[in-house]
Design a protein around this motif. Structure first.
Motif, PDB file in Angstrom:
ATOM      1  N   UNK A 268      17.891 -23.320  -7.619  1.00  0.00           N
ATOM      2  CA  UNK A 268      17.628 -23.630  -6.205  1.00  0.00           C
ATOM      3  C   UNK A 268      18.259 -22.590  -5.277  1.00  0.00           C
ATOM      4  N   UNK A 269      17.706 -22.465  -4.082  1.00  0.00           N
ATOM      5  CA  UNK A 269      18.154 -21.446  -3.141  1.00  0.00           C
ATOM      6  C   UNK A 269      19.647 -21.544  -2.853  1.00  0.00           C
ATOM      7  N   UNK A 270      20.148 -22.749  -2.683  1.00  0.00           N
ATOM      8  CA  UNK A 270      21.571 -22.916  -2.390  1.00  0.00           C
ATOM      9  C   UNK A 270      22.459 -22.363  -3.486  1.00  0.00           C
ATOM     10  N   UNK A 271      22.056 -22.575  -4.737  1.00  0.00           N
ATOM     11  CA  UNK A 271      22.833 -22.041  -5.863  1.00  0.00           C
ATOM     12  C   UNK A 271      22.749 -20.522  -5.906  1.00  0.00           C
ATOM     13  N   UNK A 272      21.555 -19.991  -5.684  1.00  0.00           N
ATOM     14  CA  UNK A 272      21.402 -18.531  -5.680  1.00  0.00           C
ATOM     15  C   UNK A 272      22.318 -17.899  -4.637  1.00  0.00           C
ATOM     16  N   UNK A 273      22.335 -18.485  -3.446  1.00  0.00           N
ATOM     17  CA  UNK A 273      23.150 -17.932  -2.362  1.00  0.00           C
ATOM     18  C   UNK A 273      24.640 -18.024  -2.683  1.00  0.00           C
TER      19      UNK A 273
END
Length: 203
Positions: free
Chosen positions: A73-78
């Motif tokens: 998910x985007x939050x984890x990537x960031x």
């Protein structure tokens, strides 16, 4: 070239380090959602950056290091990206300013984290403006949120759409589609020229 492993809150990430002889900045480059750091446009950008005095770290997200193809998910990537940036800044950046960048999904991560990571500039290769065939689901707000100098290198036939230039954002259109492999010399030239101007403005 050397490789380091960086612990993040979501597992180990990996960074392939390419050192410039006289570093003026350090550029972190992220990969696309389903691809790796060996993508031809990332390789071309890396060579161009090192040639103008910029360290490059090709960052492999933890989901790829773990062997998964489906992106996190985007939050984890960031979160993982910022953890890698902080670690490399402490261990490797030599006090030079950090620059963020990447291709496709990696470009989105770079845009979303630029402010939190105190990036001095952002490089986007094949920014996915919207999912193919779904122009109503625009990601341009992620680009628009970048307040530092930004460069977008985009294939003219990219099925993920075409970004627009802005007050601090340059767009360089090249032949080809989302892979940007039709004009790798053009990719390198665009990156080299832009980095030269960005770095001169900071000196």
């Amino acid at each position: 070239m050397s490789t380091v492993v960086v612990d993040t809150p979501h597992g180990p990430a990996r960074a392939e380090l390419h050192r410039a002889a006289r570093p003026r900045a350090a550029l972190l480059l992220g990969h696309g959602a389903g691809g790796g750091t060996g993508a031809p446009d990332l390789v071309a950008a890396t060579r161009a950056a090192v040639a103008v005095g910029v360290h490059v770290a090709l960052v492999e997200q933890p989901y790829r290091v773990a062997g998964r193809r489906a992106p996190a998910p985007a939050g984890q990537l960031d979160t993982c990206w910022l953890a890698v940036a902080a670690d490399l800044r402490e261990r490797w950046f030599d006090g030079v300013p950090p620059l963020f960048g990447g291709r496709s999904s990696g470009a989105r991560v770079a845009c979303r984290t630029a402010a939190a990571g105190q990036a001095a500039a952002v490089l986007c290769l094949a920014f996915p403006v919207h999912p193919p065939g779904k122009p109503d689901k625009s990601r341009l707000p992620e680009l628009d949120a970048v307040t530092v100098p930004a460069l977008v290198v985009q294939g003219r036939d990219d099925r993920f759409g075409q970004p627009t230039a802005g007050p601090r954002r340059e767009v360089v259109p090249l032949a080809g589609g989302h892979s940007l492999d039709k004009d790798l010399e053009g990719v390198g030239r665009a990156v080299s020229d832009w980095l030269g101007r960005v770095l001169r403005s900071r000196e």
